[in-house]
Design an enzyme around this catalytic site. Structure first.
Site, PDB file in Angstrom:
ATOM      1  N   ARG A  19      81.421 -24.974 -67.477  1.00  0.00           N
ATOM      2  CA  ARG A  19      80.074 -25.772 -67.982  1.00  0.00           C
ATOM      3  C   ARG A  19      79.063 -24.422 -67.178  1.00  0.00           C
ATOM      4  NH1 ARG A  19      77.576 -29.951 -68.583  1.00  0.00           N
ATOM      5  NH2 ARG A  19      75.511 -29.073 -69.162  1.00  0.00           N
ATOM      6  N   ASP A  64      83.585 -41.031 -72.317  1.00  0.00           N
ATOM      7  CA  ASP A  64      82.561 -40.558 -72.119  1.00  0.00           C
ATOM      8  C   ASP A  64      81.664 -42.047 -72.142  1.00  0.00           C
ATOM      9  OD1 ASP A  64      80.190 -39.758 -71.357  1.00  0.00           O
ATOM     10  OD2 ASP A  64      79.458 -39.980 -73.538  1.00  0.00           O
ATOM     11  N   CYS A 106      83.455 -36.092 -69.065  1.00  0.00           N
ATOM     12  CA  CYS A 106      82.505 -34.799 -69.713  1.00  0.00           C
ATOM     13  C   CYS A 106      81.434 -35.147 -68.049  1.00  0.00           C
ATOM     14  CB  CYS A 106      81.299 -34.774 -71.048  1.00  0.00           C
ATOM     15  SG  CYS A 106      80.301 -36.469 -70.925  1.00  0.00           S
ATOM     16  N   ARG A 141      66.692 -30.220 -72.018  1.00  0.00           N
ATOM     17  CA  ARG A 141      67.847 -32.023 -72.030  1.00  0.00           C
ATOM     18  C   ARG A 141      66.257 -32.413 -72.320  1.00  0.00           C
ATOM     19  NH1 ARG A 141      71.647 -34.547 -68.166  1.00  0.00           N
ATOM     20  NH2 ARG A 141      73.370 -33.139 -69.429  1.00  0.00           N
ATOM     21  N   GLN A 147      78.332 -28.726 -73.720  1.00  0.00           N
ATOM     22  CA  GLN A 147      79.859 -29.411 -72.847  1.00  0.00           C
ATOM     23  C   GLN A 147      80.834 -29.339 -73.495  1.00  0.00           C
ATOM     24  OE1 GLN A 147      80.000 -31.578 -70.635  1.00  0.00           O
ATOM     25  NE2 GLN A 147      82.050 -31.256 -70.458  1.00  0.00           N
ATOM     26  N   HIS A 187      75.628 -32.477 -77.424  1.00  0.00           N
ATOM     27  CA  HIS A 187      75.314 -31.696 -76.371  1.00  0.00           C
ATOM     28  C   HIS A 187      76.830 -30.153 -76.425  1.00  0.00           C
ATOM     29  CE1 HIS A 187      75.863 -31.320 -72.378  1.00  0.00           C
ATOM     30  NE2 HIS A 187      76.152 -32.129 -71.300  1.00  0.00           N
TER      31      HIS A 187
HETATM   32  N1  NVA Z   1      76.553 -39.577 -73.384  1.00  0.00           N
HETATM   33  C1  NVA Z   1      76.371 -39.147 -71.983  1.00  0.00           C
HETATM   34  C2  NVA Z   1      76.270 -37.646 -71.774  1.00  0.00           C
HETATM   35  C3  NVA Z   1      76.006 -37.283 -70.291  1.00  0.00           C
HETATM   36  C4  NVA Z   1      77.206 -36.159 -70.425  1.00  0.00           C
HETATM   37  C5  NVA Z   1      74.628 -38.844 -72.171  1.00  0.00           C
HETATM   38  O1  NVA Z   1      73.941 -38.837 -73.031  1.00  0.00           O
HETATM   39  O2  NVA Z   1      73.726 -39.439 -70.864  1.00  0.00           O
HETATM   40  N1   CP Z   2      77.959 -33.644 -68.397  1.00  0.00           N
HETATM   41  C1   CP Z   2      76.184 -33.361 -67.763  1.00  0.00           C
HETATM   42  O1   CP Z   2      76.064 -32.731 -69.097  1.00  0.00           O
HETATM   43  O2   CP Z   2      76.649 -33.948 -66.713  1.00  0.00           O
HETATM   44  P1   CP Z   2      75.098 -33.508 -65.864  1.00  0.00           P
HETATM   45  O3   CP Z   2      74.411 -35.010 -66.872  1.00  0.00           O
HETATM   46  O4   CP Z   2      75.023 -34.041 -65.020  1.00  0.00           O
HETATM   47  O5   CP Z   2      73.837 -32.483 -66.495  1.00  0.00           O
END
Ligand code: NVA
Ligand code: CP
Length: 324
Positions: free
Chosen positions: A310, A226, A282, A107, A137, A134
């Site tokens: 997930r 989101d 998400c 990540r 997801q 992502h």
């Molecule tokens: N758009 C959000 C998704 C989190 C799962 C982020 O990148 O923080």
């Molecule tokens: N939806 C998601 O990726 O959650 P986290 O940021 O908690 O991993």
């Protein structure tokens, strides 16, 4: 499982036996997934390095738990451990970890970093979110829609909010599976133009980008939201709350009462969409900002099965990339 879901081909995750006891009467999400003797251990003796430059609950826990339940060992490497691109170059991280581990999951902030990791690694690299997309997801989202609606093909999915990494992955999905995808976002917060164009050029799905969420949600099978400020944008949160005000009205109790005179405000948004609509997010959600408590807690909200999925889709991805 059977009662709540038409898809039940994952007994190995419930009781640890692919051809074991009949698990169809179990209730997913209520603890049984964690119990029982496991005999299906395809990842036995394998290790996965998980690099996290950003925070996470779902991604970390679902990857780690899924890999361990299937016999493997997963290592969490937090922001202070690797400091990719700072303490050490990405290409060096990729080649060193490949010598210890069977899979790398990461990540990261810049999307180029995951591309570089994949370029230099000699083991499979899985994207656990970047600023750009992502994919894990959206695969979980697709499975959840199939479980709750029966199919993704032909459905109308309306995303309301920031044109962010989640939207880019929806656009990738719309490039391979035919459905109707609408992104309703404030002007100036649209998804990446090239990504939209690329998805449209495949001619697979109907894709609309609009700044009118009220019109967009009509007839939706799924209304999806989101956060307005993603990880890495938190310093913009106040400014974004201002910019997204009209969008909060779609979910906001007071604004809906005032503007639409709808009494059942907990289901007001979904009423605009129609009785068939499911709510998805998400997570993590900022309750009271992009979505109200009422909407997220309503019976047609499927955010928790969505989160659970997930783990299931990622297990499938890991089995696939390892050729198992
Ligand atoms: N758009 C959000 C998704 C989190 C799962 C982020 O990148 O923080
Ligand atoms: N939806 C998601 O990726 O959650 P986290 O940021 O908690 O991993």
């Amino acid at each position: 499982c059977q009662a709540s879901s038409p898809v039940s081909s994952r007994s190995y995750l419930v009781d640890g036996k692919v051809d074991g006891k009949d698990t169809r009467s179990c209730k997913r999400g209520q603890g049984l997934i964690k119990s029982g003797e496991r005999t299906y251990l395809p990842f036995k003796g394998k290790t996965m390095a998980m690099i996290f430059a950003k925070p996470s609950m779902r991604t970390r826990v679902s990857f780690e738990t899924g890999f361990v339940l299937l016999g493997g060992h997963a290592l969490y490497l937090g922001p202070d451990d690797i400091q990719m691109g700072k303490r050490e170059e990405t290409r060096d991280v990729a080649r060193v970890l490949s010598r210890y581990n069977d899979i790398i999951m990461a990540r990261l902030f810049a999307h180029q970093d995951i591309l570089d990791l994949a370029k230099y690694a000699t083991v499979p690299v899985i994207n656990g979110l970047t600023d750009y997309n992502h994919p894990c997801q959206i695969m979980a989202d697709a499975l959840t829609i199939i479980e709750h609606i029966g199919q993704l093909e032909g459905t109308k999915v309306v995303y309301v909010g920031d044109g962010n990494n989640i939207v880019h992955s929806w656009l990738s999905l719309a490039s391979v599976i035919p459905f109707h995808f609408v992104c309703a976002c404030p002007k100036g917060f649209e998804p990446d133009e090239k990504t939209v164009e690329k998805a449209r050029q495949t001619g697979i799905s109907k894709i609309e980008i609009t700044s009118d969420p009220k019109e967009a949600v009509r007839g939706a099978d799924v209304v999806y939201s989101d956060v307005w400020a993603s990880m890495g944008q938190k310093e913009e949160a106040a400014y974004r709350r201002q910019a997204f005000q009209g969008f909060q009205a779609m979910f906001g109790i007071k604004n809906l009462v005032r503007k639409k005179k709808i009494e059942k405000v907990d289901t007001a948004l979904m009423e605009l969409a129609g009785p068939q609509a499911h709510f998805m997010h998400c997570l993590p959600a900022e309750r009271g900002v992009e979505v109200t408590d009422e909407v997220i807690e309503a019976p047609n909200s499927i955010v928790f099965p969505q989160a659970e999925n997930r783990m299931h889709v990622q297990n499938a991805v890991m089995l696939h990339v390892l050729g198992l």
